[in-house]
Motif scaffolding. Structure first.
Motif, short mmCIF file in Angstrom:
data_model
loop_
_atom_site.label_atom_id
_atom_site.label_comp_id
_atom_site.label_asym_id
_atom_site.label_seq_id
_atom_site.Cartn_x
_atom_site.Cartn_y
_atom_site.Cartn_z
N GLY A 56 70.74 40.22 30.00
CA GLY A 56 70.81 39.38 31.19
C GLY A 56 70.31 37.97 30.93
O GLY A 56 70.89 36.99 31.42
N ILE A 57 69.24 37.86 30.16
CA ILE A 57 68.71 36.54 29.82
C ILE A 57 69.73 35.77 28.98
O ILE A 57 69.99 34.59 29.22
N ALA A 58 70.34 36.45 28.00
CA ALA A 58 71.36 35.80 27.17
C ALA A 58 72.56 35.37 28.03
O ALA A 58 73.12 34.30 27.80
N ALA A 59 72.92 36.20 29.02
CA ALA A 59 74.04 35.83 29.89
C ALA A 59 73.76 34.54 30.64
O ALA A 59 74.62 33.67 30.73
N VAL A 60 72.54 34.40 31.16
CA VAL A 60 72.18 33.15 31.85
C VAL A 60 72.19 31.98 30.86
O VAL A 60 72.72 30.91 31.16
N LYS A 61 71.61 32.19 29.69
CA LYS A 61 71.58 31.12 28.68
C LYS A 61 72.99 30.71 28.27
O LYS A 61 73.22 29.57 27.89
N ALA A 62 73.94 31.67 28.36
CA ALA A 62 75.34 31.38 28.01
C ALA A 62 76.12 30.78 29.18
O ALA A 62 77.29 30.48 29.04
N GLY A 63 75.47 30.64 30.33
CA GLY A 63 76.11 29.95 31.45
C GLY A 63 76.47 30.79 32.65
O GLY A 63 77.15 30.31 33.56
N ALA A 64 76.04 32.06 32.69
CA ALA A 64 76.31 32.87 33.88
C ALA A 64 75.68 32.21 35.10
O ALA A 64 74.57 31.68 35.02
N GLU A 65 76.40 32.24 36.19
CA GLU A 65 75.90 31.64 37.43
C GLU A 65 74.79 32.47 38.04
O GLU A 65 73.80 31.95 38.55
N ARG A 66 74.95 33.80 37.99
CA ARG A 66 73.99 34.72 38.60
C ARG A 66 74.00 36.02 37.80
O ARG A 66 75.07 36.47 37.38
N VAL A 67 72.83 36.62 37.59
CA VAL A 67 72.74 37.90 36.88
C VAL A 67 71.86 38.85 37.68
O VAL A 67 70.79 38.46 38.16
N TRP A 68 72.33 40.08 37.83
CA TRP A 68 71.53 41.16 38.40
C TRP A 68 71.19 42.09 37.25
O TRP A 68 72.08 42.66 36.63
N MET A 69 69.90 42.23 36.96
CA MET A 69 69.45 43.14 35.92
C MET A 69 68.97 44.42 36.60
O MET A 69 68.11 44.37 37.48
N MET A 70 69.56 45.55 36.20
CA MET A 70 69.29 46.83 36.85
C MET A 70 68.79 47.86 35.84
O MET A 70 69.30 47.93 34.73
#
Length: 122
Positions: A56-70
């Motif tokens: 999830g952290i990598a997704a945000v660093k790659a430009g994801a607008e929003r991440v839900w970590m479950m």
């Protein structure tokens, strides 16, 4: 805060088969997301079985607008939240306790997303 978690739940940190460590597949997924950001850039992402939150952290660093970590492990989610904060991405991450095998633990409605990621989900 991490030291307090280690002291309180130290025995679980040593265990195998749980979300308390970074597994090779999580490292691979994080590298993939950072090297191929178009997979998540500008999108909403759900990470299933997030463990300590690397994907999830990598997704945000790659430009994801929003991440839900479950994850179903509440302590692993505490570690994931700390990791998100330490990596300056907590403002774009939501932490949800969720066990996919128990529908009564699912939020209603489930978060809408563009991409679902997961690695070493047990």
């Amino acid at each position: 805060a991490m030291d307090e978690l280690k002291q309180k739940y130290g025995g679980r940190f040593a265990g195998a088969g749980n979300g308390w460590c970074v597994w090779p597949s999580s490292t691979f997924m994080a590298q993939f997301l950072v090297q191929c950001p178009s997979f998540v850039k500008g999108k909403s992402v759900v990470e299933v079985g997030c463990g300590v939150g690397l994907g999830g952290i990598a997704a945000v660093k790659a430009g994801a607008e929003r991440v839900w970590m479950m994850d179903k492990d509440s302590v692993a989610l505490q570690v994931a939240a700390l990791n998100a904060k330490d990596n300056d991405v907590a403002d774009r991450i939501s932490i949800l306790g969720l066990d996919w095998t128990r529908s009564d633990s699912w939020p209603d409605p489930l978060p809408a997303c563009d991409v679902i990621i997961g690695s070493d989900i047990l």
